[in-house]
Design a protein around this motif. Sequence first.
Motif, PDB file in Angstrom:
ATOM      1  N   SER A  84      43.768  42.165 -29.114  1.00  0.00           N
ATOM      2  CA  SER A  84      45.059  42.800 -29.363  1.00  0.00           C
ATOM      3  C   SER A  84      45.919  42.699 -28.121  1.00  0.00           C
ATOM      4  CB  SER A  84      44.876  44.275 -29.742  1.00  0.00           C
ATOM      5  OG  SER A  84      44.420  45.023 -28.625  1.00  0.00           O
ATOM      6  N   ALA A  85      47.230  42.820 -28.323  1.00  0.00           N
ATOM      7  CA  ALA A  85      48.158  42.766 -27.194  1.00  0.00           C
ATOM      8  C   ALA A  85      47.901  43.914 -26.227  1.00  0.00           C
ATOM      9  CB  ALA A  85      49.597  42.805 -27.707  1.00  0.00           C
ATOM     10  N   ALA A  86      47.456  45.061 -26.751  1.00  0.00           N
ATOM     11  CA  ALA A  86      47.214  46.223 -25.893  1.00  0.00           C
ATOM     12  C   ALA A  86      46.095  45.967 -24.907  1.00  0.00           C
ATOM     13  CB  ALA A  86      46.886  47.435 -26.758  1.00  0.00           C
ATOM     14  N   ALA A  87      45.148  45.105 -25.284  1.00  0.00           N
ATOM     15  CA  ALA A  87      44.008  44.835 -24.398  1.00  0.00           C
ATOM     16  C   ALA A  87      44.230  43.625 -23.516  1.00  0.00           C
ATOM     17  CB  ALA A  87      42.749  44.631 -25.242  1.00  0.00           C
ATOM     18  N   ALA A  88      45.409  42.985 -23.632  1.00  0.00           N
ATOM     19  CA  ALA A  88      45.620  41.703 -22.971  1.00  0.00           C
ATOM     20  C   ALA A  88      45.641  41.797 -21.449  1.00  0.00           C
ATOM     21  CB  ALA A  88      46.913  41.056 -23.463  1.00  0.00           C
ATOM     22  N   ASP A  89      45.993  42.977 -20.890  1.00  0.00           N
ATOM     23  CA  ASP A  89      46.017  43.067 -19.426  1.00  0.00           C
ATOM     24  C   ASP A  89      44.634  43.254 -18.831  1.00  0.00           C
ATOM     25  OD1 ASP A  89      45.412  45.683 -20.041  1.00  0.00           O
ATOM     26  OD2 ASP A  89      47.014  46.570 -18.818  1.00  0.00           O
ATOM     27  N   GLY A  90      43.637  43.519 -19.679  1.00  0.00           N
ATOM     28  CA  GLY A  90      42.250  43.559 -19.221  1.00  0.00           C
ATOM     29  C   GLY A  90      41.737  44.920 -18.829  1.00  0.00           C
ATOM     30  N   SER A  91      42.614  45.896 -18.586  1.00  0.00           N
ATOM     31  CA  SER A  91      42.134  47.195 -18.112  1.00  0.00           C
ATOM     32  C   SER A  91      41.278  47.885 -19.169  1.00  0.00           C
ATOM     33  CB  SER A  91      43.325  48.084 -17.716  1.00  0.00           C
ATOM     34  OG  SER A  91      44.218  48.244 -18.807  1.00  0.00           O
ATOM     35  N   ASP A  92      41.697  47.828 -20.429  1.00  0.00           N
ATOM     36  CA  ASP A  92      40.911  48.448 -21.495  1.00  0.00           C
ATOM     37  C   ASP A  92      39.589  47.710 -21.702  1.00  0.00           C
ATOM     38  OD1 ASP A  92      42.900  50.277 -21.853  1.00  0.00           O
ATOM     39  OD2 ASP A  92      43.696  49.386 -23.694  1.00  0.00           O
ATOM     40  N   VAL A  93      39.625  46.393 -21.534  1.00  0.00           N
ATOM     41  CA  VAL A  93      38.405  45.596 -21.685  1.00  0.00           C
ATOM     42  C   VAL A  93      37.396  45.983 -20.605  1.00  0.00           C
ATOM     43  CG1 VAL A  93      37.438  43.264 -21.596  1.00  0.00           C
ATOM     44  CG2 VAL A  93      39.600  43.673 -22.792  1.00  0.00           C
TER      45      VAL A  93
END
Length: 314
Positions: free
Chosen positions: A258-267
């Motif tokens: 998802s776009a929300a996870a694209a910056d990697g912090s949530d991952v």
Amino acid sequence: MAGASISVQDFVMRFGDRTVIDGLSFDVTPGETFGLLGSNGSGKTTTIRALLGITTPSAGALTIDGRPYRPSTGGIGYLPEERGLYRKESVIDVMTYFAALRGMPRAASTRWSMDYLARVGLADKAKLRIDKLSGGQQQKVQLGITIMDHPRLLILDEPTKGLDPVNRRLLLDLVDERKAEGATVVLVTHHMDEVERLCDRILLLRDGVAAAYGTIPEVQDAFGGAVAKVSLEGPVPRSPLWRLARHEGHVAYLVPTSAAAADGSDVLAALVGAGAHVTGFEMRRIPLDEIFVQVYGHDAGAEERTGATVGAAQ
């Protein structure tokens, strides 16, 4: 496309009951370096041969500078995957012979050939028979023959095949120089580092259709845009936040879903929260070699093959 150096429209190639190319369309614009990519049997060489009139297409239109190719068409340098040198003749004789076929005077072609051989480290091999050279040395001679009259269009099928990294770089520099002179280049290669260095746009062929087509950023975006390169001990936890693209040794590549996870912090937070022992984490644009693995490394379905297409290729 008006003004296209190469135009392939609705190209179909059948051999008996087998369809090798199925409705392929793409353009190559003047002055660009265009990567024609694909696994063995995907249709790359078939496309080039039809473009150059070596084989006749079952349907469609393939043109160079707005016209079907004819043997009398000048200004084109073609380096085929199957090399074609007169193996019992000397290097300099073979080079000047091909130069004469292109209308170059003997003195000028000899001078150019000797300068080229010196550049690629073969000056002392000029009078040696071709069959006494290594495969990589023959490859350098073949490339010299291809570029010697400064063609406006270069079609290079695996130009660095059989070369070590030093000589690969040397030959890529030569291709770069032709591009700087304004030449249009079509590059067929399995080396994704060559593609990322040289190509303005790319087409990935799979089973005779386009799996992806566009600029490198456009193709990367079509395959998720970003990927997390994770160094970790043990297995990768499952999560709806990512798709596991590849896991080799202690390194995994995760594509955010998802776009929300694209910056990697949530991952990263989810990995740590699931108890993964993460020793390294980096977000980066999805590399072309990973896209290549996704397209050709497993039996992708029709939706994967067509859904990732960018631009007008079909």
